[in-house]
Design a protein around this motif. Structure first.
Motif, PDB file in Angstrom:
ATOM      1  N   GLU A 357       0.828  -1.204   0.000  1.00 54.62           N
ATOM      2  CA  GLU A 357       0.000   0.000   0.000  1.00 54.62           C
ATOM      3  C   GLU A 357       0.862   1.254   0.000  1.00 54.62           C
ATOM      4  O   GLU A 357       0.565   2.230  -0.691  1.00 54.62           O
ATOM      5  CB  GLU A 357      -0.926   0.013   1.213  1.00 54.62           C
ATOM      6  CG  GLU A 357      -1.885   1.191   1.192  1.00 54.62           C
ATOM      7  CD  GLU A 357      -2.891   1.144   2.313  1.00 54.62           C
ATOM      8  OE1 GLU A 357      -2.469   0.963   3.472  1.00 54.62           O
ATOM      9  OE2 GLU A 357      -4.088   1.279   2.043  1.00 54.62           O
ATOM     10  N   ALA A 358       1.949   1.221   0.756  1.00 50.80           N
ATOM     11  CA  ALA A 358       2.862   2.370   0.772  1.00 50.80           C
ATOM     12  C   ALA A 358       3.473   2.615  -0.601  1.00 50.80           C
ATOM     13  O   ALA A 358       3.729   3.753  -0.998  1.00 50.80           O
ATOM     14  CB  ALA A 358       3.956   2.151   1.812  1.00 50.80           C
ATOM     15  N   ILE A 359       3.714   1.535  -1.338  1.00 48.94           N
ATOM     16  CA  ILE A 359       4.312   1.654  -2.669  1.00 48.94           C
ATOM     17  C   ILE A 359       3.385   2.364  -3.643  1.00 48.94           C
ATOM     18  O   ILE A 359       3.813   3.169  -4.468  1.00 48.94           O
ATOM     19  CB  ILE A 359       4.688   0.255  -3.208  1.00 48.94           C
ATOM     20  CG1 ILE A 359       5.851  -0.323  -2.397  1.00 48.94           C
ATOM     21  CG2 ILE A 359       5.055   0.317  -4.692  1.00 48.94           C
ATOM     22  CD1 ILE A 359       6.152  -1.765  -2.711  1.00 48.94           C
ATOM     23  N   THR A 360       2.101   2.104  -3.556  1.00 46.57           N
ATOM     24  CA  THR A 360       1.160   2.609  -4.560  1.00 46.57           C
ATOM     25  C   THR A 360       0.494   3.927  -4.197  1.00 46.57           C
ATOM     26  O   THR A 360       0.106   4.691  -5.081  1.00 46.57           O
ATOM     27  CB  THR A 360       0.057   1.570  -4.828  1.00 46.57           C
ATOM     28  OG1 THR A 360      -0.623   1.274  -3.588  1.00 46.57           O
ATOM     29  CG2 THR A 360       0.653   0.291  -5.381  1.00 46.57           C
ATOM     30  N   MET A 361       0.325   4.214  -2.902  1.00 48.19           N
ATOM     31  CA  MET A 361      -0.540   5.348  -2.554  1.00 48.19           C
ATOM     32  C   MET A 361       0.097   6.696  -2.879  1.00 48.19           C
ATOM     33  O   MET A 361      -0.609   7.638  -3.270  1.00 48.19           O
ATOM     34  CB  MET A 361      -0.916   5.291  -1.074  1.00 48.19           C
ATOM     35  CG  MET A 361       0.209   5.534  -0.097  1.00 48.19           C
ATOM     36  SD  MET A 361      -0.394   5.380   1.596  1.00 48.19           S
ATOM     37  CE  MET A 361       1.072   5.866   2.515  1.00 48.19           C
ATOM     38  N   GLY A 362       1.426   6.820  -2.769  1.00 53.19           N
ATOM     39  CA  GLY A 362       2.071   8.084  -3.110  1.00 53.19           C
ATOM     40  C   GLY A 362       1.947   8.443  -4.576  1.00 53.19           C
ATOM     41  O   GLY A 362       1.472   9.536  -4.924  1.00 53.19           O
ATOM     42  N   PRO A 363       2.353   7.539  -5.481  1.00 54.60           N
ATOM     43  CA  PRO A 363       2.179   7.822  -6.903  1.00 54.60           C
ATOM     44  C   PRO A 363       0.720   8.047  -7.304  1.00 54.60           C
ATOM     45  O   PRO A 363       0.437   8.887  -8.164  1.00 54.60           O
ATOM     46  CB  PRO A 363       2.739   6.558  -7.575  1.00 54.60           C
ATOM     47  CG  PRO A 363       3.731   6.020  -6.593  1.00 54.60           C
ATOM     48  CD  PRO A 363       3.157   6.319  -5.251  1.00 54.60           C
ATOM     49  N   VAL A 384       3.842   7.844 -17.482  1.00 53.06           N
ATOM     50  CA  VAL A 384       5.278   7.721 -17.213  1.00 53.06           C
ATOM     51  C   VAL A 384       5.595   8.133 -15.779  1.00 53.06           C
ATOM     52  O   VAL A 384       6.354   7.452 -15.064  1.00 53.06           O
ATOM     53  CB  VAL A 384       6.091   8.573 -18.207  1.00 53.06           C
ATOM     54  CG1 VAL A 384       7.569   8.593 -17.806  1.00 53.06           C
ATOM     55  CG2 VAL A 384       5.936   8.035 -19.621  1.00 53.06           C
ATOM     56  N   GLY A 385       4.998   9.229 -15.335  1.00 51.73           N
ATOM     57  CA  GLY A 385       5.227   9.683 -13.964  1.00 51.73           C
ATOM     58  C   GLY A 385       4.726   8.687 -12.936  1.00 51.73           C
ATOM     59  O   GLY A 385       5.391   8.428 -11.924  1.00 51.73           O
ATOM     60  N   GLY A 386       3.546   8.115 -13.202  1.00 55.95           N
ATOM     61  CA  GLY A 386       2.984   7.129 -12.267  1.00 55.95           C
ATOM     62  C   GLY A 386       3.852   5.895 -12.162  1.00 55.95           C
ATOM     63  O   GLY A 386       4.130   5.394 -11.058  1.00 55.95           O
ATOM     64  N   ILE A 387       4.302   5.369 -13.307  1.00 50.39           N
ATOM     65  CA  ILE A 387       5.149   4.181 -13.312  1.00 50.39           C
ATOM     66  C   ILE A 387       6.486   4.454 -12.616  1.00 50.39           C
ATOM     67  O   ILE A 387       6.981   3.646 -11.824  1.00 50.39           O
ATOM     68  CB  ILE A 387       5.386   3.689 -14.757  1.00 50.39           C
ATOM     69  CG1 ILE A 387       4.065   3.193 -15.362  1.00 50.39           C
ATOM     70  CG2 ILE A 387       6.439   2.583 -14.791  1.00 50.39           C
ATOM     71  CD1 ILE A 387       4.169   2.816 -16.825  1.00 50.39           C
ATOM     72  N   THR A 388       7.069   5.621 -12.911  1.00 54.16           N
ATOM     73  CA  THR A 388       8.334   5.991 -12.275  1.00 54.16           C
ATOM     74  C   THR A 388       8.174   6.104 -10.757  1.00 54.16           C
ATOM     75  O   THR A 388       9.025   5.647  -9.985  1.00 54.16           O
ATOM     76  CB  THR A 388       8.845   7.326 -12.838  1.00 54.16           C
ATOM     77  OG1 THR A 388       8.990   7.231 -14.259  1.00 54.16           O
ATOM     78  CG2 THR A 388      10.180   7.699 -12.217  1.00 54.16           C
ATOM     79  N   GLY A 389       7.071   6.702 -10.342  1.00 55.94           N
ATOM     80  CA  GLY A 389       6.808   6.839  -8.912  1.00 55.94           C
ATOM     81  C   GLY A 389       6.659   5.496  -8.218  1.00 55.94           C
ATOM     82  O   GLY A 389       7.203   5.276  -7.129  1.00 55.94           O
ATOM     83  N   ALA A 392      10.115   3.832  -7.974  1.00 56.14           N
ATOM     84  CA  ALA A 392      10.948   4.456  -6.940  1.00 56.14           C
ATOM     85  C   ALA A 392      10.484   4.060  -5.540  1.00 56.14           C
ATOM     86  O   ALA A 392      11.295   3.737  -4.665  1.00 56.14           O
ATOM     87  CB  ALA A 392      10.925   5.979  -7.105  1.00 56.14           C
ATOM     88  N   MET A 393       9.158   4.076  -5.315  1.00 53.70           N
ATOM     89  CA  MET A 393       8.629   3.708  -4.010  1.00 53.70           C
ATOM     90  C   MET A 393       8.859   2.229  -3.705  1.00 53.70           C
ATOM     91  O   MET A 393       9.112   1.851  -2.559  1.00 53.70           O
ATOM     92  CB  MET A 393       7.138   4.035  -3.942  1.00 53.70           C
ATOM     93  CG  MET A 393       6.834   5.522  -3.830  1.00 53.70           C
ATOM     94  SD  MET A 393       7.549   6.265  -2.343  1.00 53.70           S
ATOM     95  CE  MET A 393       6.736   5.324  -1.064  1.00 53.70           C
ATOM     96  N   ALA A 394       8.751   1.385  -4.741  1.00 56.99           N
ATOM     97  CA  ALA A 394       8.985  -0.043  -4.542  1.00 56.99           C
ATOM     98  C   ALA A 394      10.424  -0.286  -4.087  1.00 56.99           C
ATOM     99  O   ALA A 394      10.675  -1.058  -3.149  1.00 56.99           O
ATOM    100  CB  ALA A 394       8.698  -0.804  -5.835  1.00 56.99           C
ATOM    101  N   TRP A 395      11.367   0.380  -4.742  1.00 56.82           N
ATOM    102  CA  TRP A 395      12.770   0.230  -4.355  1.00 56.82           C
ATOM    103  C   TRP A 395      12.993   0.708  -2.924  1.00 56.82           C
ATOM    104  O   TRP A 395      13.656   0.042  -2.126  1.00 56.82           O
ATOM    105  CB  TRP A 395      13.660   1.021  -5.318  1.00 56.82           C
ATOM    106  CG  TRP A 395      15.103   1.030  -4.900  1.00 56.82           C
ATOM    107  CD1 TRP A 395      16.026   0.043  -5.107  1.00 56.82           C
ATOM    108  CD2 TRP A 395      15.770   2.066  -4.163  1.00 56.82           C
ATOM    109  NE1 TRP A 395      17.233   0.406  -4.545  1.00 56.82           N
ATOM    110  CE2 TRP A 395      17.106   1.631  -3.964  1.00 56.82           C
ATOM    111  CE3 TRP A 395      15.374   3.305  -3.666  1.00 56.82           C
ATOM    112  CZ2 TRP A 395      18.043   2.408  -3.287  1.00 56.82           C
ATOM    113  CZ3 TRP A 395      16.306   4.073  -2.980  1.00 56.82           C
ATOM    114  CH2 TRP A 395      17.608   3.628  -2.796  1.00 56.82           C
TER     115      TRP A 395
END
Length: 440
Positions: A357-363, A384-389, A392-395
Motif C-alpha cells: 500500500e505504501a508503494i502505490t498510494m504516493g504515486p 510515465v510519472g505514475g510508473i516511475t513513482g 521508486a517507491m517499490a525500491w
C-alpha cells in the motif's frame, strides 16, 4: 493476574456471546432492510444514496470506513511497545482536512461522478453508524473502567512517564529513525490525504451529500471523529502499560502475540461485568465489517464505471444495473470469505500488504493531484510519472524492509519487566526482534 484465574480472565461468559451475536445481528438486519424492503431503484440510489444523505451519518460512516481492526488493536500495541511518538500523526490529519476541503473536494463534487477513477450506499452508511457507535462505546468503556482499576489518571501518567513512554516530538532528521515529527506530520498528511482525496470508499461518501458545504462539514466532522477515536486507542496503550507495568504479558506468554494485548486488557478490566467484553469484541468485529462493507460497495461502483461502461457498448437498464452491482458485491464477498482460510496461514501477509500500500498510494495521489492542479499534462506524461513513482517507491520500501530483516536497522522497544508477576510462567527472553509498522 491479581485475584483472578487465568482461564477465567481469557474466557467469554454466555452473556458475552449473546451480546456479541446481538450486536452483529443488528448490522445484518439493517442490510436486509435496505436490500430487500427499502427500494433503491436507480444506480444513483444504490451507489450514492440519491445524493441526498445527511452530514452526521455520512461523517460517522467515513470514520467507520477508515478505522479497521488493525487500528484498534495495533495503535495501543504501538504505544505499549514504543511510546507515544506515534500520536503526533494527528497533526497530519488536521493539515489533511484543510487541503482536502479547499483543493480536492470541490473538484470531485462539481463533477458529480460515481467513481473517482473517471475523470446500496444507504445500507452501508447506516450499518457504519451502528458499528462506529459500538467501536467508540467499547473503547470508552475500557478507558474509563481501566483507569479506575489502575488507580486513576495520575497513576497511569506516572508509570508511563517513568518508563519513558510519554515522549516529546522527535526532531531527528535521520531517515532510519522509526518515528519522527517529520515522517509523522508530513508522511501522515500524505497518507491521510491519499485515503480521503482519491480513495473510492471515501470519495463516494462525500459525493452522497447534496451540497459542497455539506461535504466540507463532513470532512471536518470526520477529522474530529477519527482524532477522538485515535486518542482513545493511544490512551488504551498507556493503560495497558499502567496495568501490566511489572508483569509483561508478552514475556509470560499470557498474550501470545502483540495484537492480543488490548483484548487481554479488555478481559481483565471488563471480564467481571457480564456482557461488556462481548460489546468490545463486537466493536472490533464491527471495524472489520465496516471496512469490508464499504470496500464491497465501492468496488461495485468501480466495476460498473471503470470496467463495464468503457468496454461494453450495450446500455444497461436500471434493473440490469442493480443486478450487476449486487452481483459484484455477492461474488466479492464470497471471495473475501474464502480468502480468510488462506490468509490465516500466511503470517507475513499483513506486513506485505502494508508495504504494497505504501508503494502505490504516493504515486496515486501524485497522479490525481497533477490532474487537478496541472491540467496541461497529457496522458503519456501521467502514465510515465505514475510508473516511475511506483518503481521508486517499490525500491525504497522493499529496501527498507530488507534492511530491517537483515538487522541493519533496528528499533528497540521500551523497557518491559516480569518482576511483579504473581503466577508461574516460562520466560520468553526476546519479545520483538524487528520493527513493527502500524498502519494509520
Amino acid at each position: 493476574m491479581k485475584g483472578k484465574n487465568l482461564d477465567e480472565t481469557q474466557s467469554f461468559s454466555w452473556v458475552d456471546y449473546i451480546v456479541f451475536v446481538f450486536m452483529l445481528a443488528i448490522s445484518g438486519l439493517v442490510g436486509i432492510y435496505w436490500g430487500f424492503f427499502k427500494k433503491q431503484t436507480t444506480q444513483n440510489d444504490y451507489l450514492l444514496g440519491g445524493r441526498n444523505m445527511k452530514v452526521v451519518p455520512v461523517a460517522m460512516s467515513l470514520v467507520a470506513s477508515f478505522v479497521s481492526g488493525i487500528t484498534l488493536l495495533g495503535s495501543p500495541t504501538e504505544v505499549y511497545m514504543y511510546g507515544t511518538q506515534y500520536s503526533y500523526i494527528l497533526g497530519g490529519i488536521i493539515l489533511m482536512t484543510i487541503v482536502m476541503t479547499q483543493v480536492y473536494l470541490p473538484v470531485f463534487h462539481e463533477l458529480k461522478i460515481t467513481s473517482n477513477y473517471e475523470g446500496g450506499l444507504q445500507a452501508v452508511v447506516w450499518t457504519d453508524v451502528i458499528q462506529i457507535t459500538a467501536m467508540v462505546g467499547a473503547m470508552a468503556l475500557v478507558a474509563v473502567k481501566g483507569t479506575i482499576d489502575v488507580g486513576g489518571v495520575g497513576v497511569l501518567w506516572q508509570r508511563n512517564l517513568e518508563s519513558g513512554r510519554i515522549e516529546t516530538p522527535n526532531w531527528d532528521l535521520r531517515p532510519t529513525a522509526r518515528h519522527t515529527i517529520w515522517n509523522l506530520f508530513i508522511g501522515g498528511f500524505v497518507y491521510w490525504l491519499q485515503a480521503n482525496a482519491v480513495h473510492q470508499t471515501m470519495v463516494q461518501r462525500y459525493l452522497a451529500l447534496p451540497t459542497i458545504r455539506d461535504a466540507k462539514w463532513a470532512v471536518f466532522l470526520f477529522c474530529i471523529g477519527i482524532s477522538t477515536l485515535y486518542c482513545f486507542c493511544l490512551y488504551c496503550g498507556l493503560l495497558i502499560y499502567a496495568r501490566f507495568h511489572d508483569c509483561d504479558p508478552l514475556q509470560t506468554k499470557l498474550a501470545k502475540a502483540k495484537d492480543q494485548l488490548l483484548p487481554l486488557l479488555v478481559m481483565d478490566v471488563l471480564g467481571d461485568i457480564p456482557g461488556l467484553a462481548g460489546v468490545f469484541v463486537a466493536g472490533i468485529f464491527s471495524a472489520a465489517l465496516s471496512s469490508l462493507s464499504t470496500s464491497l460497495n465501492s468496488m461495485s461502483a468501480v466495476v460498473l464505471e471503470d470496467f463495464y461502461k468503457p468496454f461494453f457498448k450495450k446500455r444497461l437498464s436500471e434493473t440490469q444495473t442493480n443486478f450487476l452491482l449486487k452481483g459484484v458485491v455477492i461474488v466479492l464477498g464470497i471471495l473475501c470469505l474464502a480468502l480468510v482460510f488462506i490468509v490465516e496461514k500466511m503470517g507475513t501477509v499483513l506486513q506485505l500488504t502494508m508495504t504494497l500500500e505504501a508503494i502505490t498510494m504516493g504515486p496515486q495521489l501524485g497522479v490525481f493531484t497533477m490532474g487537478i492542479l496541472i491540467p496541461f499534462v497529457d496522458a503519456t506524461g501521467a502514465l510515465v510519472g505514475g510508473i516511475t513513482g511506483v518503481a521508486a517507491m517499490a525500491w525504497w520500501c522493499l529496501s527498507a524492509q530488507m534492511a530491517i530483516a537483515r538487522g541493519y536497522i533496528s528499533h528497540p522497544h521500551k523497557p518491559l519487566t516480569t518482576e511483579g508477576c504473581s503466577y508461574n510462567f516460562t520466560r520468553v527472553e526476546t519479545v520483538v526482534t524487528e520493527s513493527q509498522f502500524v498502519l494509520p
